[in-house]
Enzyme design. Structure first.
Site, short mmCIF file in Angstrom:
data_model
loop_
_atom_site.label_atom_id
_atom_site.label_comp_id
_atom_site.label_asym_id
_atom_site.label_seq_id
_atom_site.Cartn_x
_atom_site.Cartn_y
_atom_site.Cartn_z
N CYS A 86 0.65 -1.07 -0.16
CA CYS A 86 -0.26 0.39 0.03
C CYS A 86 0.26 1.53 0.07
O CYS A 86 1.88 1.52 -0.85
CB CYS A 86 -0.97 -0.07 0.73
N HIS A 203 -3.85 -5.69 1.23
CA HIS A 203 -2.97 -6.19 1.83
C HIS A 203 -2.93 -7.23 2.53
O HIS A 203 -4.13 -8.19 3.05
CB HIS A 203 -3.72 -4.96 3.13
N GLU A 205 -1.44 -8.94 4.91
CA GLU A 205 -1.25 -8.98 6.29
C GLU A 205 -2.28 -8.54 6.99
O GLU A 205 -3.26 -9.45 8.11
CB GLU A 205 -0.29 -7.68 6.66
#
Length: 230
Positions: A86, A203, A205
């Site tokens: 990002c 993302h 994660e």
């Protein structure tokens, strides 16, 4: 795996990234303040998402001038691995470590939604635990994720196999509608020519445990941990 997560003023995804790295490697990553200039002990440097320096000027433009970026360039030059997610992807393009730029979303609106990515190749340390063509459920959360490069650069990325992920439908079809931010050729992530630097807009994660709503992002971190195990 010796990993470090860079912390700029305004970054807000460093803890999520640290959790993902620790779950896969068993080791807590080092949190690297943006004024540090020695990363020589690290195998992997991660630049997480957020709003470095409040996204003033352009996203990532001020962070690209921080003292730590000299150390990150040196890390890349000696063959170290770098993951930018990002805002991290935006910073890598502003710093010249990856080509192109991340522009305002085509809708001119912030997008915080689920999306699907198609894995373009499975022979890098970032994708070794995926299969080519596999479709991942991840999330996007950005206002400037519209990947842009000139046609010659896009052709080079395609020709050299440097496109890492593309926005797709849940069935894996690459359609214009799947790239909700307007990214050129549905590009969601790209590699450096040596495949040691990855910039990725969504993302991974955010989805590393079923309790988060899914674990499609976990194999990316598992692959890194396996490849860079001490």
């Amino acid at each position: 795996m010796k990993a470090g997560v860079v912390v700029f003023p305004g970054i807000n995804r460093e803890r999520d990234m640290a959790i993902a790295l620790e779950r896969s490697s068993g080791h807590r990553p080092r949190m690297v303040w943006h004024r540090e200039t020695d990363l020589s002990d690290l195998d992997l440097v991660v630049i997480p998402g957020g709003f470095s320096y409040g996204d003033y000027l352009r996203c990532g433009a001020m962070a690209a001038q921080s003292p730590v970026m000299g150390a990150i360039r040196a890390h890349a030059a000696r063959g170290g691995y770098i993951l930018g997610v990002c805002n991290g992807f935006q910073i890598l393009t502003e710093a010249g470590l990856l080509p192109g730029a991340l522009l305002r979303n085509a809708s001119l609106r912030f997008l915080g939604v689920d999306c699907w990515l198609r894995v373009e190749r499975g022979d890098t340390v970032f994708t070794s635990h995926y299969q080519p063509g596999e479709v991942l459920h991840v999330t996007m959360a950005h206002g400037e994720g519209n990947y842009f490069a000139d046609d010659a650069t896009l052709d080079r990325l395609e020709g050299e196999g440097l496109v890492a992920f593309r926005y797709a439908t849940p069935e894996g079809e690459v359609t214009p509608e799947a790239a909700r931010n307007g990214s050129a050729r549905n590009i969601a992530g790209i590699y450096s020519p040596n495949f040691r630097v990855l910039g990725l807009m969504p993302h991974p994660e955010d989805l590393v445990d079923p309790l988060m709503g899914g674990a499609d992002g976990r194999p990316l971190f598992d692959g890194l941990a396996a490849a860079l195990a001490a």
